[in-house]
Design a protein around this motif. Structure first.
Motif, PDB file in Angstrom:
ATOM      1  N   CYS A   1      44.339  53.370 109.077  1.00  0.00           N
ATOM      2  CA  CYS A   1      44.035  54.566 107.524  1.00  0.00           C
ATOM      3  C   CYS A   1      44.540  53.103 106.403  1.00  0.00           C
ATOM      4  CB  CYS A   1      44.557  55.726 106.960  1.00  0.00           C
ATOM      5  SG  CYS A   1      44.400  57.118 108.761  1.00  0.00           S
ATOM      6  N   TYR A   2      43.691  53.511 105.936  1.00  0.00           N
ATOM      7  CA  TYR A   2      43.941  53.010 104.208  1.00  0.00           C
ATOM      8  C   TYR A   2      43.900  54.016 103.055  1.00  0.00           C
ATOM      9  CZ  TYR A   2      43.723  49.186 100.629  1.00  0.00           C
ATOM     10  OH  TYR A   2      43.491  47.788  99.750  1.00  0.00           O
ATOM     11  N   TRP A   3      44.782  53.692 102.700  1.00  0.00           N
ATOM     12  CA  TRP A   3      44.614  54.661 101.721  1.00  0.00           C
ATOM     13  C   TRP A   3      44.705  54.248 100.198  1.00  0.00           C
ATOM     14  CZ3 TRP A   3      48.034  55.571  97.247  1.00  0.00           C
ATOM     15  CH2 TRP A   3      47.628  57.198  96.831  1.00  0.00           C
ATOM     16  N   THR A   4      43.615  54.783  99.837  1.00  0.00           N
ATOM     17  CA  THR A   4      43.690  54.676  98.138  1.00  0.00           C
ATOM     18  C   THR A   4      43.709  55.424  97.268  1.00  0.00           C
ATOM     19  OG1 THR A   4      42.880  52.617  96.204  1.00  0.00           O
ATOM     20  CG2 THR A   4      40.960  53.966  98.225  1.00  0.00           C
ATOM     21  N   PRO A   5      44.121  55.118  95.728  1.00  0.00           N
ATOM     22  CA  PRO A   5      44.111  56.205  94.641  1.00  0.00           C
ATOM     23  C   PRO A   5      43.271  56.147  94.454  1.00  0.00           C
ATOM     24  CG  PRO A   5      45.957  54.811  94.272  1.00  0.00           C
ATOM     25  CD  PRO A   5      45.386  53.873  95.683  1.00  0.00           C
ATOM     26  N   GLN A   6      42.340  57.869  93.843  1.00  0.00           N
ATOM     27  CA  GLN A   6      41.637  58.611  93.630  1.00  0.00           C
ATOM     28  C   GLN A   6      40.577  57.403  92.481  1.00  0.00           C
ATOM     29  OE1 GLN A   6      39.760  61.367  91.018  1.00  0.00           O
ATOM     30  NE2 GLN A   6      40.509  62.573  93.281  1.00  0.00           N
ATOM     31  N   ASP A   7      41.003  56.288  91.740  1.00  0.00           N
ATOM     32  CA  ASP A   7      40.469  55.656  90.712  1.00  0.00           C
ATOM     33  C   ASP A   7      40.055  54.540  91.276  1.00  0.00           C
ATOM     34  OD1 ASP A   7      43.160  55.832  90.389  1.00  0.00           O
ATOM     35  OD2 ASP A   7      43.129  55.849  87.799  1.00  0.00           O
ATOM     36  N   ARG A   8      40.812  53.588  92.077  1.00  0.00           N
ATOM     37  CA  ARG A   8      41.427  52.300  92.800  1.00  0.00           C
ATOM     38  C   ARG A   8      40.036  51.973  93.754  1.00  0.00           C
ATOM     39  NH1 ARG A   8      46.610  49.095  93.389  1.00  0.00           N
ATOM     40  NH2 ARG A   8      46.853  49.685  90.762  1.00  0.00           N
ATOM     41  N   GLU A   9      39.447  51.081  93.620  1.00  0.00           N
ATOM     42  CA  GLU A   9      38.717  50.422  95.218  1.00  0.00           C
ATOM     43  C   GLU A   9      39.925  49.796  95.890  1.00  0.00           C
ATOM     44  OE1 GLU A   9      36.059  51.091  96.284  1.00  0.00           O
ATOM     45  OE2 GLU A   9      35.941  51.944  93.963  1.00  0.00           O
ATOM     46  N   PRO A  10      39.537  49.556  97.198  1.00  0.00           N
ATOM     47  CA  PRO A  10      40.217  49.096  97.698  1.00  0.00           C
ATOM     48  C   PRO A  10      40.266  46.876  97.684  1.00  0.00           C
ATOM     49  CG  PRO A  10      38.545  49.941  99.506  1.00  0.00           C
ATOM     50  CD  PRO A  10      38.597  50.646  97.882  1.00  0.00           C
ATOM     51  N   GLN A  11      41.556  46.253  97.943  1.00  0.00           N
ATOM     52  CA  GLN A  11      41.544  45.454  97.756  1.00  0.00           C
ATOM     53  C   GLN A  11      40.652  44.100  98.184  1.00  0.00           C
ATOM     54  OE1 GLN A  11      43.434  44.102  95.563  1.00  0.00           O
ATOM     55  NE2 GLN A  11      45.339  45.723  95.437  1.00  0.00           N
ATOM     56  N   PRO A  12      39.936  43.341  97.826  1.00  0.00           N
ATOM     57  CA  PRO A  12      39.031  42.267  98.256  1.00  0.00           C
ATOM     58  C   PRO A  12      39.048  42.126  99.976  1.00  0.00           C
ATOM     59  CG  PRO A  12      39.429  41.802  96.544  1.00  0.00           C
ATOM     60  CD  PRO A  12      40.812  42.537  96.785  1.00  0.00           C
ATOM     61  N   GLU A  13      38.557  42.067 100.044  1.00  0.00           N
ATOM     62  CA  GLU A  13      38.134  41.888 102.143  1.00  0.00           C
ATOM     63  C   GLU A  13      38.945  42.725 102.559  1.00  0.00           C
ATOM     64  OE1 GLU A  13      38.083  37.879 102.378  1.00  0.00           O
ATOM     65  OE2 GLU A  13      36.626  36.992 100.807  1.00  0.00           O
ATOM     66  N   HIS A  14      38.974  43.841 102.312  1.00  0.00           N
ATOM     67  CA  HIS A  14      40.809  44.622 103.101  1.00  0.00           C
ATOM     68  C   HIS A  14      40.244  44.806 104.825  1.00  0.00           C
ATOM     69  CE1 HIS A  14      37.525  48.045 101.609  1.00  0.00           C
ATOM     70  NE2 HIS A  14      38.653  48.870 102.932  1.00  0.00           N
ATOM     71  N   ARG A  15      39.065  44.683 105.278  1.00  0.00           N
ATOM     72  CA  ARG A  15      38.986  44.947 106.756  1.00  0.00           C
ATOM     73  C   ARG A  15      38.844  43.350 107.390  1.00  0.00           C
ATOM     74  NH1 ARG A  15      33.703  46.778 108.606  1.00  0.00           N
ATOM     75  NH2 ARG A  15      35.053  47.288 111.038  1.00  0.00           N
ATOM     76  N   ALA A  16      38.445  42.902 106.585  1.00  0.00           N
ATOM     77  CA  ALA A  16      38.955  41.037 107.952  1.00  0.00           C
ATOM     78  C   ALA A  16      40.474  41.197 107.299  1.00  0.00           C
ATOM     79  CB  ALA A  16      37.565  40.123 106.630  1.00  0.00           C
ATOM     80  N   ARG A  17      40.788  41.005 106.718  1.00  0.00           N
ATOM     81  CA  ARG A  17      41.731  40.434 105.893  1.00  0.00           C
ATOM     82  C   ARG A  17      43.160  41.476 106.851  1.00  0.00           C
ATOM     83  NH1 ARG A  17      44.094  42.057 102.874  1.00  0.00           N
ATOM     84  NH2 ARG A  17      43.485  43.290 101.609  1.00  0.00           N
ATOM     85  N   LEU A  18      42.902  43.032 106.957  1.00  0.00           N
ATOM     86  CA  LEU A  18      43.738  43.490 107.484  1.00  0.00           C
ATOM     87  C   LEU A  18      43.544  43.307 109.506  1.00  0.00           C
ATOM     88  CD1 LEU A  18      44.499  46.852 105.229  1.00  0.00           C
ATOM     89  CD2 LEU A  18      45.488  44.678 105.924  1.00  0.00           C
ATOM     90  N   THR A  19      41.798  43.293 109.455  1.00  0.00           N
ATOM     91  CA  THR A  19      41.813  42.394 111.220  1.00  0.00           C
ATOM     92  C   THR A  19      42.790  41.492 111.312  1.00  0.00           C
ATOM     93  OG1 THR A  19      39.910  43.931 110.970  1.00  0.00           O
ATOM     94  CG2 THR A  19      40.085  42.145 112.747  1.00  0.00           C
ATOM     95  N   ARG A  20      42.702  40.125 110.859  1.00  0.00           N
ATOM     96  CA  ARG A  20      43.363  39.183 111.275  1.00  0.00           C
ATOM     97  C   ARG A  20      45.339  39.872 111.282  1.00  0.00           C
ATOM     98  NH1 ARG A  20      39.837  36.975 107.304  1.00  0.00           N
ATOM     99  NH2 ARG A  20      40.795  37.174 105.963  1.00  0.00           N
ATOM    100  N   VAL A  21      45.175  40.698 110.076  1.00  0.00           N
ATOM    101  CA  VAL A  21      46.896  41.145 110.376  1.00  0.00           C
ATOM    102  C   VAL A  21      47.460  41.385 111.808  1.00  0.00           C
ATOM    103  CG1 VAL A  21      48.404  42.716 109.421  1.00  0.00           C
ATOM    104  CG2 VAL A  21      47.274  40.700 108.136  1.00  0.00           C
ATOM    105  N   MET A  22      46.839  42.363 111.915  1.00  0.00           N
ATOM    106  CA  MET A  22      47.338  43.878 112.828  1.00  0.00           C
ATOM    107  C   MET A  22      46.714  42.626 114.274  1.00  0.00           C
ATOM    108  SD  MET A  22      48.156  46.440 112.055  1.00  0.00           S
ATOM    109  CE  MET A  22      48.136  47.247 113.561  1.00  0.00           C
TER     110      MET A  22
END
Length: 619
Positions: A69-90
């Protein structure tokens, strides 16, 4: 690249850039097994038990996928390239576990990621109910509300997150690109078992396993100071790997000196800070300890089998033999269980340090349930208490809990000046547990009682005596020819506790008093808030013993000894496993008052006065 046998179909493509070196690295069983580790034949037997169990599962279950899961506050967009980065991490972490498991003789076993059709993680985006400035410090620390948001989103997709292993990346970091400063405000911990768990993780625009090798591009991290971009990712990609271990049911441990020189730093010790160090030429990186590989081999995430996933392991240990040796503690025993057991894990946890410095060992039981292992000598701490935990692991991934019970899975020990073990208290406890059922029913022959350990005999006699102050003298009434008096043999002028009343030489359930060091021969049950008062009339000179929490207590509490209204001694804060010895001068004291108070209420405040004794010179 060598071909790996997988226990179920591979459903993902590993990132070549991030993981190729890991996959092509060591994938054959280690040749560097240490003398006291399970042998290659033992590991073959363990793997055979697992494979037989999994083969008999029909129909073959679908892989057990990890939910990210990627949790973000209501008023904040996800960090840049979050899916690609976290795919590499995982995928990097997935490959780490794959390599480490193969190195211990369990090829093809690792965490199973949920992938989307575009080849990236199927990342469940969760918009929080709160805005960034509405997240309290408590929200950021405990993660409960964040997890509830994630469970709601998963339910809307037909997924029961309570029965899954969840990884929640929290978008609460603050990165100043101009000043190159970083601070994190996310919950950062995990817990779980073979049936499910949750790991709260940190995300930031710098989190990327592709950056592990970078030696330059320094930043100022609020917690870790000035570090390279590569070191930042060692800490935080390594942190994901480490916390995921907790979510999978792994506790902390450290590596022994010999393993450190051969392999590096244990992942579940300080390995969250050395992950990928070797990529920057900064020493050996992190490795997965053999006992933890044995435990993970049966985890449904690693095995792909959900056969009897809900069945709890019930194991009975017997025939214990504890033999201190120069290298550590040799432990032998037998076990019987309702499920096939393919591994037994042992931990020696010295007091303090939140179990990061636990020594660890493992064994594979034979067909009759016999096993033997060597717990290494404690490397750094000396002259302190230690808890010995023994955990059986079954082929469905279930494990016994490390708590005192009829299964006798946790024992008290003492670490000597040379790092060796004093297990006399553990031996006492085993002897007590073996004979207590007969003593309680009056069925233990007198001749057999005489042959028991002296301390155990005394405990049995006290437990058979009335649990009352009636008929006992006050300390003031004891003849001056008597130089020593156990306080539980005297009548208090006042006795009150915060739960279950006053009890002498036993706990509220009628069993023995068990402190951090083991069985107490005599003492006062003193659940907070408690007060015991005794009339001394100035006839005693010294008072000694320990103030402690019982084995099921976690406090925090504070113990105080008062003489005629004047504080004579205070324990300071006592928490789980806490005890404090005392010896105070009571010359001339007429009224002695003992109190134990809860510092945050009375929940878990199971206090006691252990072996309290008044002394004086006899006339």
């Amino acid at each position: 690249m060598p071909r790996l046998h997988c226990p179920f179909p591979v459903i993902l493509v590993l990132s070549v850039l991030a993981c190729a070196s890991l996959l092509t690295a060591e994938t054959t069983p280690r040749k560097d097994l240490l003398p006291d580790e399970p042998t290659a034949q033992d590991l073959d037997r363990s793997r055979t038990l697992l494979e037989q169990w999994e083969k008999d599962a029909k129909p073959r279950p679908a892989p057990r996928l990890m939910r990210i899961c990627y949790w973000t506050p209501q008023d904040r967009e996800p960090q840049p390239e979050h899916r690609a980065r976290l795919t590499r991490v995982m995928q990097h972490i997935q490959a780490f576990y794959l390599r480490e498991m193969a190195s211990w003789g369990f090829p093809g076993r690792t965490v199973q990621l949920e992938m989307a059709e575009d080849g990236l993680l199927n990342l469940h985006l969760v918009r929080g109910r709160l805005k960034s400035d509405e997240c309290s410090e408590a929200d950021r620390k405990d993660g409960h509300e964040i997890r509830q948001d994630c469970l709601k989103t998963l339910r809307e997709q037909g997924i029961d997150g309570e029965k899954e292993t969840l990884v929640i990346f929290c978008n609460l970091s603050e990165w100043n690109a101009e000043q190159r400063t970083m601070s994190h405000h996310s919950p950062y911990y995990a817990s779980g078992d073979s049936r499910g768990g949750t790991a709260w993780q940190v995300d930031s625009p710098l989190l990327d396993s592709d950056l592990l090798a970078v030696k330059e591009q320094h930043l100022q991290d609020k917690q870790y100071g000035r570090i390279s971009l590569g070191k930042y990712n060692s800490i935080f990609v390594g942190g994901v790997c480490h916390e995921l271990g907790h979510a999978l049911g792994l506790p902390h441990c450290k590596e022994c000196a010999a393993a450190r020189s051969l392999r590096g730093t244990a992942l579940m010790g300080s390995g969250n800070r050395t992950y990928g160090n070797e990529l920057r030429g900064e020493g050996r990186g992190s490795f997965l300890s053999l006992p933890h590989a044995l435990k993970l081999a049966a985890h449904p995430q690693f095995s792909g089998s959900t056969k009897q996933i809900a069945t709890r392991l019930e194991a009975t240990f017997a025939h214990w033999q504890l033999k201190p040796e120069s290298a550590g503690l040799r432990v032998s025993a037998t076990l019987k269980a309702n499920l096939p057991v393919h591994a037994v894990l042992a931990y020696a946890d010295p007091a303090g340090s939140s179990d990061y410095d636990s020594e660890i060992a493992s064994a594979v039981p034979d067909a009759e349930g016999r096993f033997s292992l060597m717990l290494p000598a404690v490397e750094k701490k000396r002259n302190t208490n230690a808890s010995l935990h023994f955990v059986a692991v079954a082929v469905n991934g279930a494990a016994t809990a490390g708590v005192w019970s009829e299964q006798a899975l946790t024992m008290n020990a003492r670490v000597n000046a040379d790092g060796g073990y004093d297990v006399s208290k553990a031996v006492e406890r085993m002897e007590f547990d073996q004979h207590w059922p007969l003593v309680r029913t009056g069925a233990l022959p007198a001749a057999e009682m005489v042959g028991l350990n002296t301390a155990v005999q005394q405990i049995f006699r006290r437990l058979q005596a009335p649990d009352s102050a009636a008929g006992k003298p006050s300390p003031a009434e004891v003849a001056t020819t008597k130089s020593e008096l156990a306080l539980s043999d005297a009548a208090p002028s006042k006795a009150a506790t915060g739960w279950g009343g006053a009890h002498f030489d036993r706990d509220v359930e009628g069993g023995p008093l068990v402190g951090p060091d083991g069985l107490l021969v005599h003492g006062l049950y003193a659940h907070a808030d408690s007060t015991y008062e005794y009339d001394l009339t100035g006839k005693w000179h010294s008072f000694s013993g320990i103030a402690c929490l019982l084995d099921k207590g976690y406090g925090p509490v504070n113990a105080t000894i008062v003489g005629d209204g004047r504080d004579l001694w205070q324990s300071g804060t006592l928490e789980a496993g806490g005890s404090k010895a005392f010896k105070v001068d009571v010359s001339g004291v007429k009224k002695l008052t003992l109190t134990i108070h809860g510092k945050d209420g009375i929940n878990g405040a199971w206090g006691a006065w252990g072996e309290p004794v008044l002394t004086r010179k006899s006339e």
